[in-house]
Scaffold this motif. Structure first.
Motif, PDB file in Angstrom:
ATOM      1  N   GLY A  16      13.339 -32.347  65.493  1.00 19.43           N
ATOM      2  CA  GLY A  16      12.168 -33.181  65.671  1.00 19.43           C
ATOM      3  C   GLY A  16      12.214 -34.036  66.910  1.00 19.43           C
ATOM      4  N   ASN A  17      13.051 -33.656  67.895  1.00 18.43           N
ATOM      5  CA  ASN A  17      13.123 -34.437  69.127  1.00 18.43           C
ATOM      6  C   ASN A  17      12.011 -34.067  70.094  1.00 18.43           C
ATOM      7  N   GLY A  18      11.173 -33.117  69.700  1.00 20.67           N
ATOM      8  CA  GLY A  18      10.014 -32.765  70.508  1.00 20.67           C
ATOM      9  C   GLY A  18      10.210 -31.594  71.431  1.00 20.67           C
ATOM     10  N   LYS A  19      11.448 -31.077  71.544  1.00 17.27           N
ATOM     11  CA  LYS A  19      11.665 -29.996  72.490  1.00 17.27           C
ATOM     12  C   LYS A  19      12.729 -29.005  72.045  1.00 17.27           C
ATOM     13  N   LEU A  20      13.936 -29.508  71.782  1.00 12.66           N
ATOM     14  CA  LEU A  20      15.066 -28.621  71.514  1.00 12.66           C
ATOM     15  C   LEU A  20      14.922 -27.883  70.189  1.00 12.66           C
ATOM     16  N   LYS A  21      15.264 -26.594  70.190  1.00  8.22           N
ATOM     17  CA  LYS A  21      15.469 -25.872  68.939  1.00  8.22           C
ATOM     18  C   LYS A  21      16.898 -26.153  68.486  1.00  8.22           C
ATOM     19  N   ILE A  22      17.054 -26.479  67.217  1.00 10.28           N
ATOM     20  CA  ILE A  22      18.376 -26.697  66.653  1.00 10.28           C
ATOM     21  C   ILE A  22      18.806 -25.410  65.954  1.00 10.28           C
ATOM     22  N   VAL A  23      19.960 -24.910  66.373  1.00  9.46           N
ATOM     23  CA  VAL A  23      20.429 -23.597  65.941  1.00  9.46           C
ATOM     24  C   VAL A  23      21.794 -23.756  65.280  1.00  9.46           C
ATOM     25  N   ASP A  59      16.856 -25.332  52.480  1.00  6.11           N
ATOM     26  CA  ASP A  59      16.130 -26.287  51.637  1.00  6.11           C
ATOM     27  C   ASP A  59      15.915 -27.619  52.348  1.00  6.11           C
ATOM     28  N   ARG A  60      16.832 -28.006  53.221  1.00 12.61           N
ATOM     29  CA  ARG A  60      16.705 -29.246  53.959  1.00 12.61           C
ATOM     30  C   ARG A  60      15.946 -29.067  55.271  1.00 12.61           C
ATOM     31  N   ARG A  61      15.517 -27.830  55.570  1.00 12.28           N
ATOM     32  CA  ARG A  61      14.838 -27.525  56.845  1.00 12.28           C
ATOM     33  C   ARG A  61      15.693 -28.035  58.008  1.00 12.28           C
ATOM     34  N   ALA A  62      16.981 -27.701  57.968  1.00 11.35           N
ATOM     35  CA  ALA A  62      17.935 -28.253  58.929  1.00 11.35           C
ATOM     36  C   ALA A  62      18.060 -27.435  60.210  1.00 11.35           C
ATOM     37  N   MET A  63      17.487 -26.243  60.249  1.00 13.26           N
ATOM     38  CA  MET A  63      17.611 -25.371  61.417  1.00 13.26           C
ATOM     39  C   MET A  63      16.246 -24.919  61.893  1.00 13.26           C
ATOM     40  N   ASP A  64      16.179 -24.631  63.195  1.00 11.76           N
ATOM     41  CA  ASP A  64      14.999 -23.961  63.747  1.00 11.76           C
ATOM     42  C   ASP A  64      15.249 -22.458  63.891  1.00 11.76           C
ATOM     43  N   ILE A  65      16.480 -22.096  64.268  1.00  9.56           N
ATOM     44  CA  ILE A  65      16.898 -20.699  64.386  1.00  9.56           C
ATOM     45  C   ILE A  65      18.181 -20.541  63.578  1.00  9.56           C
ATOM     46  N   VAL A  66      18.289 -19.443  62.846  1.00  9.74           N
ATOM     47  CA  VAL A  66      19.432 -19.206  61.966  1.00  9.74           C
ATOM     48  C   VAL A  66      20.369 -18.180  62.601  1.00  9.74           C
ATOM     49  N   LYS A  67      21.637 -18.560  62.773  1.00  9.03           N
ATOM     50  CA  LYS A  67      22.641 -17.612  63.246  1.00  9.03           C
ATOM     51  C   LYS A  67      23.271 -16.927  62.033  1.00  9.03           C
ATOM     52  N   VAL A  68      23.345 -15.590  62.075  1.00  6.10           N
ATOM     53  CA  VAL A  68      23.958 -14.809  60.999  1.00  6.10           C
ATOM     54  C   VAL A  68      24.935 -13.825  61.625  1.00  6.10           C
ATOM     55  N   ASP A  69      26.156 -13.819  61.138  1.00  5.67           N
ATOM     56  CA  ASP A  69      27.180 -12.912  61.648  1.00  5.67           C
ATOM     57  C   ASP A  69      27.332 -11.729  60.696  1.00  5.67           C
ATOM     58  N   VAL A  70      26.951 -10.548  61.166  1.00  4.86           N
ATOM     59  CA  VAL A  70      27.003  -9.336  60.345  1.00  4.86           C
ATOM     60  C   VAL A  70      28.444  -8.941  60.047  1.00  4.86           C
ATOM     61  N   SER A 107      11.525 -16.213  54.153  1.00  8.56           N
ATOM     62  CA  SER A 107      10.688 -16.901  53.166  1.00  8.56           C
ATOM     63  C   SER A 107      10.513 -18.385  53.515  1.00  8.56           C
ATOM     64  N   TYR A 108      11.365 -18.893  54.412  1.00  2.00           N
ATOM     65  CA  TYR A 108      11.238 -20.267  54.909  1.00  2.00           C
ATOM     66  C   TYR A 108      10.611 -20.289  56.310  1.00  2.00           C
ATOM     67  N   ASP A 109      10.097 -19.141  56.760  1.00  2.00           N
ATOM     68  CA  ASP A 109       9.518 -19.000  58.098  1.00  2.00           C
ATOM     69  C   ASP A 109      10.524 -19.326  59.194  1.00  2.00           C
ATOM     70  N   LEU A 110      11.756 -18.894  58.996  1.00  2.00           N
ATOM     71  CA  LEU A 110      12.815 -19.110  59.974  1.00  2.00           C
ATOM     72  C   LEU A 110      13.200 -17.785  60.623  1.00  2.00           C
ATOM     73  N   ASN A 111      13.394 -17.815  61.933  1.00  2.00           N
ATOM     74  CA  ASN A 111      13.838 -16.626  62.648  1.00  2.00           C
ATOM     75  C   ASN A 111      15.358 -16.563  62.702  1.00  2.00           C
ATOM     76  N   VAL A 112      15.881 -15.352  62.903  1.00  2.00           N
ATOM     77  CA  VAL A 112      17.313 -15.094  62.855  1.00  2.00           C
ATOM     78  C   VAL A 112      17.788 -14.545  64.190  1.00  2.00           C
ATOM     79  N   ALA A 113      18.905 -15.098  64.678  1.00  2.00           N
ATOM     80  CA  ALA A 113      19.568 -14.596  65.877  1.00  2.00           C
ATOM     81  C   ALA A 113      20.981 -14.183  65.482  1.00  2.00           C
TER      82      ALA A 113
END
Length: 392
Positions: A259-266, A282-293, A310-316
């Motif tokens: 919520g700093n107005g610019k940065l995506k928190i990953v 549940d806490r909406r703590a990330m903007d982009i989700v890192k997942v290690d396969v 389902s939380y409208d979050l993208n995955v990198a």
């Protein structure tokens, strides 16, 4: 078709070691998976992989559900950490076998690719050069002018994004800020004002080289904790940084940085299993989700990605590994409706391209392979030709 044999292999990669699982069936089909980890946390992982792999000898590698049930039954009292990473390697290698047996890619096996070109960011940009110089492979990075020159190289080579790390400069040399990796550990991780300003200078130097239109990411790799995460985010929101990546087991600190107005928190690369990710979602703590396969396994990674959607979050996908993991991550990302961008190391040891078919990267995007399995070939002889110089 039954699983008949297994073997773990390791390969020197400069300042780290790449780790592979070879899983073979009774009719000669070989499945591969990478389970490379960082530093000391990976010591002995191959022994866990081998002990769990022994439990699936004689099983049908195409029955992923059965394999996962067997591995969970054996590890349910301590399912996370190395046990999950070891089980993940076995499940991933079995998917490679299953796809090869059917003559299709893993992406096809997972329901089909939604895209055949995946945007890529140049990971460990500058850090890779420093590590390769430490390994005697690349000239050292000594100044912010060198960072600016590297930024120009990123643009000239067609990339649209780069990710760097906390790199500071003093006495004509680059210094990686990695206090947690100090031989004695650094428990406080207090972030000094000078360090924050040094990071801002680093971002500005990259921007001077890249010009506009190139995304700049920063990964703090566990070097920042607690209140320092939102404090760093507030300062870097004043620069041209696009995303701040911070690892923590406390979603509240990430929430404070958002919520700093610019940065995506990953974040999320070191989280294990869908239950742990859910706390952060549940806490909406990330903007982009890192997942290690490699560390979660493809079945669990897909569950995590679907929950993120389902939380409208993208995955990198997280990928600090060899070309094999780049192909594995690409097969995963290609199937996701909520895919963001692919991580790949561009700098590496000279023999890297000998080990695994290099991915095709054009205009900053990976062209998805439709070859069977992970879409690449693994050169076992080349892996064996470069053994690590220290015990793994």
């Amino acid at each position: 078709m039954r699983i008949a044999r297994y073997e773990t292999l390791h390969c020197a990669a400069g300042t780290r070691v790449w780790a592979f699982l070879k899983l073979e069936t009774d009719d000669g089909i070989v499945g591969w998976a990478e389970f490379t980890d960082g530093g000391y946390s990976s010591r002995g992982t191959h022994q866990v992989v081998e002990r769990l792999a022994a439990l699936v000898v004689g099983q049908d590698p195409s029955n992923t559900n059965r394999l996962e049930a067997i591995l969970r039954s054996a590890t349910h009292e301590a399912e996370e950490g190395l046990n999950r990473r070891a089980a993940a390697a076995i499940l991933n290698a079995s998917l490679d076998i299953r796809a090869k047996a059917l003559g299709v890619s893993v992406a096809t096996l997972l329901g089909g690719a939604l895209r055949t070109r995946l945007p890529v960011y140049w990971s460990h940009c500058a850090l890779g050069r420093i590590r390769m110089s430490q390994a005697g492979v690349h000239p050292p990075v000594r100044s912010l002018d060198d960072i600016t020159a590297l930024g120009r190289e990123v643009r000239e080579r067609g990339f649209t994004a780069l990710k760097t790390n906390v790199i500071l400069f003093e006495d004509g040399a680059a210094k990686l800020y990695l206090p947690l990796w100090d031989p004695y550990g650094e428990p406080s991780l207090e972030l000094a004002h000078s360090t924050i300003e040094g990071v801002a200078d680093l971002v500005d130097a990259f921007r001077e080289g890249t010009g506009d239109g190139i995304q700049i990411f920063l990964d703090t790799v566990w070097t920042v904790k607690g209140e320092a995460i939102p404090r760093l985010a507030r300062r870097l929101s004043q620069t041209s940084l696009d995303w701040l990546e911070a690892d923590t087991h406390d979603p509240e600190q990430l929430l404070a940085a958002r919520g700093n107005g610019k940065l995506k928190i990953v974040s999320g690369e070191a989280l294990s299993g869908v239950r742990e990710y859910r706390r952060f979602f549940d806490r909406r703590a990330m903007d982009i989700v890192k997942v290690d396969v490699a560390w979660n396994g493809m079945p669990e990674s897909k569950r995590i990605a679907d929950l993120a959607a389902s939380y409208d979050l993208n995955v990198a996908p997280h990928n600090p590994m060899s070309h094999l993991m780049t192909h594995m991550s690409a097969q995963f990302g290609a199937t996701l409706s909520n895919f963001s961008i692919l991580e790949a190391d561009i700098d590496g040891v000279p023999w890297r391209d000998e080990l695994v078919t290099p991915p095709v990267i054009e205009d900053g995007a990976l062209v998805l392979s439709d070859a069977p399995g992970w879409g690449c070939e693994v050169n076992e002889e080349a892996i064996r030709a470069h053994p690590p110089t220290f015990e793994v």
